[in-house]
Enzyme design. Structure first.
Site, short mmCIF file in Angstrom:
data_model
loop_
_atom_site.label_atom_id
_atom_site.label_comp_id
_atom_site.label_asym_id
_atom_site.label_seq_id
_atom_site.Cartn_x
_atom_site.Cartn_y
_atom_site.Cartn_z
N ARG A 19 27.66 16.52 -10.29
CA ARG A 19 26.85 17.54 -9.60
C ARG A 19 25.35 17.27 -9.71
O ARG A 19 24.55 18.18 -9.89
CB ARG A 19 27.20 18.95 -10.10
CG ARG A 19 28.56 19.43 -9.57
CD ARG A 19 28.90 20.80 -10.10
NE ARG A 19 29.04 20.78 -11.55
CZ ARG A 19 28.86 21.82 -12.35
NH1 ARG A 19 28.55 22.97 -11.83
NH2 ARG A 19 29.02 21.71 -13.65
N SER A 427 31.34 41.76 -8.44
CA SER A 427 30.71 41.02 -9.52
C SER A 427 29.26 41.46 -9.71
O SER A 427 28.58 41.83 -8.74
CB SER A 427 30.77 39.52 -9.25
OG SER A 427 30.09 39.20 -8.07
N TRP A 555 41.28 28.84 -1.44
CA TRP A 555 40.31 28.25 -2.36
C TRP A 555 40.95 27.45 -3.48
O TRP A 555 40.34 27.14 -4.48
CB TRP A 555 39.37 29.34 -2.90
CG TRP A 555 38.53 29.92 -1.81
CD1 TRP A 555 38.47 29.51 -0.51
CD2 TRP A 555 37.64 31.04 -1.90
NE1 TRP A 555 37.60 30.29 0.21
CE2 TRP A 555 37.08 31.23 -0.62
CE3 TRP A 555 37.26 31.89 -2.94
CZ2 TRP A 555 36.15 32.25 -0.35
CZ3 TRP A 555 36.34 32.89 -2.68
CH2 TRP A 555 35.79 33.07 -1.40
N GLU A 599 38.85 32.09 7.20
CA GLU A 599 38.69 30.67 6.95
C GLU A 599 39.92 29.85 7.32
O GLU A 599 39.81 28.76 7.86
CB GLU A 599 38.46 30.56 5.45
CG GLU A 599 37.94 29.31 4.93
CD GLU A 599 37.60 29.56 3.46
OE1 GLU A 599 36.69 30.36 3.19
OE2 GLU A 599 38.29 28.98 2.62
N HIS A 688 23.00 36.41 -0.50
CA HIS A 688 22.89 34.95 -0.66
C HIS A 688 21.44 34.53 -0.87
O HIS A 688 21.15 33.35 -1.04
CB HIS A 688 23.47 34.24 0.55
CG HIS A 688 24.93 34.50 0.72
ND1 HIS A 688 25.41 35.45 1.59
CD2 HIS A 688 26.01 33.99 0.10
CE1 HIS A 688 26.74 35.48 1.50
NE2 HIS A 688 27.11 34.61 0.61
N CYS A 720 28.18 41.09 -0.34
CA CYS A 720 29.13 40.31 -1.13
C CYS A 720 28.83 40.57 -2.60
O CYS A 720 27.98 41.39 -2.94
CB CYS A 720 29.00 38.83 -0.77
SG CYS A 720 30.36 37.81 -1.38
#
Ligand code: GLN
Ligand code: ZN
Length: 746
Positions: A19, A427, A555, A599, A688, A720
């Protein structure tokens, strides 16, 4: 030399084996690295990729790197930059990121899913005034970093189809009306590439494998008629990834393009493939999407059939079906996986090996690679015979009706929710303390008990914070979840986690999908202890939080040896058991997140009914055992409500929260037009981006929503979950959200 090489990949992971890309760009965002240092780090990732591919034996390499997103790369290179940023010409790296992430009162580009993958791209904004022309030579620079590279660029038709109208464009304006200008910019780009000595360019046109409400074949003729007729250009390879070309094959074949890459994993050999005879045909027989070893013998047969149908003067090459950006780098690093399961897997580097094998077989005859083919057969047989793969039945789709919505509304009245109830998506910020505690626990430095204590302290903090903010329906904050799918995958039988299996989700965000390899079942409750502890801390309703079956599948890397519906129902059954246990613990509101529902939606309309049947069915299977008085929520993470409103309706959730702020509540149009009777929470601000929305801004969004939805059914929530945000902006944003709801109620 102008024959297309026998073996290539359409793209390779850009994040770096460890990464490195993420780390480099985040260091720059945090002010820890200069733009030059960051650019050097990114160049090192590219050099590393080239070295690795060469080491694996792959000579024909793509130049497909992106520091954030490939759609934004080409749109910014041809001047498609929103006017609100007041930028012009080639963007500095810092400005490139600013538009991607937003700044102050300037919202970023909208982000949405890339076809039916879990990658997200930035939506280009095009208006009548947008000055479309080549302004940046990024593509040329990347292509000439080493000899023989094949630049990879999102093609003009896909770019135009993915774009949306810029702010302030007239109602009836369509970005497609600018296709000629886009094509003119590509003409310039092609000329520059030719001048730089580039031999082949790959134009990715996944939009040609999807259905759109416009005449795509006409767009294909319009764009490629012009591009292919240019003299000053490299050879053009049009990559039709993610599905079948169908009606777009013939118009492509009518132009003078040099080659087509076909996705033969998703689609079969096109019925009219003979139209491509005489060109280069790149056969995408190795999946760029899944992590299973290829059935080499089946691929060999497919290649033989293609060769027979296309004839000897067609240059046939072997490749991946899509870019490998959707799969991790190297399975040989996964030393903690059971050896048998590991032997069934192929990540990017192993797939390169498969392609080289197939290319050699194609060139020298299959006998030359018989050993590899036999090994591939043996692996498949071993996998099919494994007891964990064979176990498990299809739970079936029975038992998935709840009582009618109206009866549930009555039964849920004692939850005491008034007009415009406020909540969050689940979350709260995943702080570095939380991540450190998890890492320490993993490493054995924190005992189970100490880790539980740390998570409970976090839950207490989050619950108190929500009470102070005045939210109505609280959450426990999901501190204990590394990831909303992986968390469940680790607790369910039938899944395995990888150590290094990261893939890019968007920008610098990466996820590590689990591998769903066998029969799924739930050995023990997964969320009940956390949710009931959180509920014990407050008088307010506590929302239990689960990830739905479709998202768990979407996912994860899912087994390819049985229908997806069967796998989904196995997951759903495990969740159904969890729903019952949450209810038994007194949790009256349960959210089952399905951000990935769209998706997986097939790109072609006539494939969609079957998908909706099993996906909606599995969600209902997971939730329908709930008592009428239990309020079932779901969360969907995108704004194309219209496309799947029937599916959303079919989920039969009491409340659905969806993304809406980036698209300025456009999602509500279908709700207004065709009526949608149940609770709905159109996200009022975009999580985001670190930007804090003002009270007025949220109020305006809410008033738009309130014009369409009755107050009792209108929920107030962010777009979200908040896990990627910091506390500072989270508290400020939620306080503004609660205040905006109060004003609109009044
Ligand atoms: N409940 C999840 C969260 O809040 C939902 C995340 C998502 O939609 N991707 O993080
Ligand atoms: Zn979401």
């Amino acid at each position: 030399m102008s024959l297309f090489p026998r073996a290539t990949v359409l793209g390779y992971p850009r994040i770096g084996p460890n990464r490195e890309t993420k780390k480099a760009v985040e260091a720059m965002w945090a002010g820890r690295a200069t733009a030059d240092e960051t650019a050097a780090a990114l160049a090192a990732v590219r050099a590393g990729t080239r070295a690795r591919l060469s080491e694996l034996g792959l000579e024909a390499q793509p130049a497909d790197f992106s520091a954030y997103d490939q759609v934004w790369d080409i749109s910014s290179s041809i001047g498609i930059v929103p006017a609100r940023f007041e930028l012009d010409g080639a963007l500095e790296l810092a400005s490139y990121f600013t538009v991607a992430r937003g700044e102050g009162s300037r919202p970023p580009l909208e982000m949405t899913k890339w076809f039916d993958s879990n990658y997200h791209y930035l939506v280009p904004e095009i208006g009548p005034e947008t000055q479309i022309r080549l302004v940046d030579d990024r593509v040329v620079q990347l292509a000439t970093e080493a000899p023989g590279l094949r630049p990879v660029v999102v093609g003009p038709v896909t770019l135009a189809l993915l774009a949306k109208a810029a702010d302030g464009a007239p109602e009836d304006f369509s970005p497609l009306s600018r296709l000629d200008d886009i094509v003119a910019a590509y003409v310039e780009l092609l000329a520059r590439l030719a001048e730089a000595g580039v031999e082949w360019v790959q134009l990715d046109e996944p939009a040609l494998t999807a259905d759109w409400p416009v005449d795509v074949p006409a767009l294909v003729s319009q764009a490629y008629g012009v591009l292919a007729s240019r003299v000053e250009r490299p050879k053009l390879l049009v990559a039709a990834t993610y599905g079948e070309l169908r009606e777009n094959l013939a118009p492509l074949a009518e132009t003078a393009i040099d080659g087509v890459a076909l996705d033969l994993v998703r689609g079969g050999i096109p019925a009219d493939v003979e139209l491509l005879a005489g060109r280069t045909v790149v056969a995408g027989v190795v999946s760029g999407r899944n992590i299973w070893r290829n059935n080499l013998r089946a691929s060999a047969a497919l290649l033989d059939e293609l060769r027979a149908r296309l004839g000897e003067d067609t240059r046939l090459a072997v490749a991946t079906s899509t870019s490998l950006q959707h799969v991790p780098h190297d399975v040989s690093r996964e030393t903690s996986l059971p050896e048998d399961v590991r032997s069934w897997l192929a990540f990017a580097d192993q797939k390169v090996g498969e392609i080289l094998t197939l290319a050699r077989g194609l060139e020298e005859g299959w006998d030359a690679v018989e050993q590899e083919l036999a090994l591939s057969d043996a692996v498949r047989e071993a996998r099919a015979a494994h007891p964990g793969v064979r176990a498990g039945e299809d739970p079936g789709a029975g038992a998935s009706e709840r009582v009618p919505y109206e009866e549930r509304v009555d039964a849920q009245r004692d939850l005491g929710l008034g007009a415009l109830p406020t909540t969050t998506i689940g979350s709260f910020p995943q702080t570095s303390e939380i991540r450190m505690a998890r890492a320490a626990h993993r490493a054995g430095k924190l005992s189970d008990e100490q880790y539980d204590d740390a998570m409970r302290a976090e839950i207490l903090h989050v619950v108190k914070l929500q009470e102070e903010l005045g939210l109505d329906v609280l959450v426990h904050g999901e501190a204990e979840r590394n990831d909303m799918v992986q968390y469940f995958a680790e607790l369910l039988d039938g899944f395995l986690a990888t150590e290094h299996g990261w893939v890019q989700s968007y920008g610098s965000r990466c996820t590590r999908p689990s591998i769903l390899w066998g029969a799924v079942s739930r050995p023990a409750p997964m969320t009940v202890a956390w949710s009931s502890y959180a509920a014990s801390l407050t008088e307010k309703p506590m929302k239990g939080m689960l990830t739905g079956p479709v998202t768990i599948l979407a996912w994860s890397f899912v087994r390819d040896d049985q229908p997806l519906g069967v796998t989904a129902r196995q997951v759903a059954w495990a969740l159904r058991e969890e729903v019952s246990d949450l209810e038994a613990a007194g949790i009256r509101i349960i959210q089952v997140d399905e951000p990935a529902l769209r998706e997986l939606l097939p790109l072609r309309a006539d494939d969609q009914a079957e998908y909706i049947d099993w996906s909606v069915g599995s969600f209902r299977l997971s939730t329908s055992s709930a008592a009428p008085g239990t309020q079932i929520h779901t969360h969907l993470c995108y704004s194309e409500f219209n496309e799947i409103i029937d599916a959303i309706d079919g989920l039969d959730a009491d409340v659905t929260s969806i993304e809406a702020s980036r698209s300025r509540m456009e999602v509500l149009e279908p709700v207004r037009d065709r009526g949608y009777a149940r609770g709905i929470g159109p996200g009022v601000y975009d999580i985001h981006s670190p930007r804090v929305p003002s009270v007025e801004e949220i109020e305006e969004q809410l008033r738009l929503a309130a014009a369409v939805i009755e107050p009792e059914r209108l929920w107030v929530n962010p777009d979200c979950g908040l896990k990627t945000r910091a506390y500072e902006e989270t508290i400020a944003s939620l306080a503004n959200m609660v205040e905006a709801a109060r004003r609109v109620r009044g």
